[in-house]
Design an enzyme around this catalytic site. Structure first.
Site, PDB file in Angstrom:
ATOM      1  N   SER A  51       7.687  -7.295   1.029  1.00 46.71           N
ATOM      2  CA  SER A  51       7.125  -5.977   1.338  1.00 46.71           C
ATOM      3  C   SER A  51       5.684  -5.902   0.872  1.00 46.71           C
ATOM      4  CB  SER A  51       7.933  -4.902   0.611  1.00 46.71           C
ATOM      5  OG  SER A  51       7.249  -3.672   0.649  1.00 46.71           O
TER       6      SER A  51
ATOM      7  N   TYR B  76      11.676  -2.163  -7.156  1.00 42.12           N
ATOM      8  CA  TYR B  76      11.593  -2.686  -5.782  1.00 42.12           C
ATOM      9  C   TYR B  76      10.411  -3.637  -5.639  1.00 42.12           C
ATOM     10  CZ  TYR B  76      11.320  -2.609  -0.627  1.00 42.12           C
ATOM     11  OH  TYR B  76      11.268  -2.948   0.710  1.00 42.12           O
TER      12      TYR B  76
END
Ligand code: NAD
Length: 253
Positions: A144, A159
């Site tokens: 990401s 995350y």
């Protein structure tokens, strides 16, 4: 060599509006047989059926919790009996978490790492040996932009850390298995229109985020699926250990 005698495995490919399902379709459209593994068995089977109908390739939808080694082993043995040998693995199963670092606890931290990092390990560790033996393989991680720019989209520190761990995982694995015809790459999407945030990204925050995207829109699942399909091509054999941004210019470095 042709991909029609090989299978691409997409973890977390059940989600109807997700990157995984779009990737399963894109890979099948160029001839890959496709196995969709997902925590949600009904969605895995539905995706496999849809992909098979549309592309005319062989497919299987199999229940699998990537965090659980027994579940992964069970799913991969079903797969081995059902479809041709695995030539590509897309480590797409992932969860996000917006919890700020000053509020996060160990259980939440572990939950995020269990799917994104340990889950990718559980599947990759079991599929890469066959790729090495056969002298061909393509592995793609769904990292990401949060890993690169330090969160700031939806996911928090857990995350971002887990997605950055995937980058190190992919790079070191690329080095180890490169001599055996196996490439390992990561894609780093920006904000993509899926259900991963479970509706928790508010309109105002989303507008702010979009203001920072030069191309002026959210990513579409197809944008990411196309890139993954490119990285899985047999001809794409000289690209490995790389991270590909697909973020509309929201992070340029
Ligand atoms: P999604 O929530 O639509 O799909 C994720 C899928 O993973 C679901 O089908 C879910 O059932 C499955 N899954 C979750 N836990 C699992 C487990 N333990 N075992 C097996 N399957 C499991 O999400 P998405 O937006 O399509 O995201 C796909 C990947 O892309 C994720 O790794 C995510 O972190 C990454 N990503 C997404 C975005 C975005 O903006 N959507 C941005 C960057 C990266």
């Amino acid at each position: 060599m042709t991909v029609s005698d090989k299978t691409a495995v997409v973890t977390g490919g059940g989600s109807v509006r997700g990157i995984g399902r779009a990737t399963a379709h894109a890979l099948a459209a160029v001839g890959w047989n496709v196995a969709v593994l997902d925590l949600d068995e009904a969605s895995a089977k539905d995706a496999a059926h849809e992909v098979g109908e549309r592309a005319g390739v062989r497919t299987a939808g199999i229940a699998c919790d990537v965090t659980d080694e027994t579940s992964v082993e069970g799913a991969l043995s079903v797969l081995a009996d059902a479809l041709p040998p695995v030539g590509a693995l897309v480590n797409n199963a992932g969860i996000t978490s917006p919890v700020p670092f000053l509020e996060v606890g160990g259980a939440e931290w572990d939950r995020v790492f269990a799917v994104n990092v340990r889950g990718a390990y559980n599947v990759t560790r079991r599929l890469v040996p066959g790729m090495v033996e056969r002298g061909f393989g393509r592995v793609v991680f769904l990292s990401s932009v949060s890993a690169e720019r330090g969160g700031g989209v939806f996911g928090g520190v857990a995350y971002s850390a887990a997605k950055a761990a995937q980058l190190g995982f992919a790079r070191a694995l690329a080095r180890e298995v490169g001599p055996h015809g196996v490439t390992v790459n990561s894609v780093a999407p920006g904000l993509v229109d899926t259900d991963i945030t479970a509706g928790k990204l508010s309109g105002e925050r989303e507008e702010q985020l979009l203001a920072g995207v030069p191309v002026g829109r959210k990513g579409r699942v197809q944008d990411v699926a196309d890139l993954i399909t490119y990285l899985c091509r047999e001809q794409t054999s000289y690209v490995t250990g790389a991270t590909y941004d697909v973020n509309g210019g929201s992070h340029i470095h």
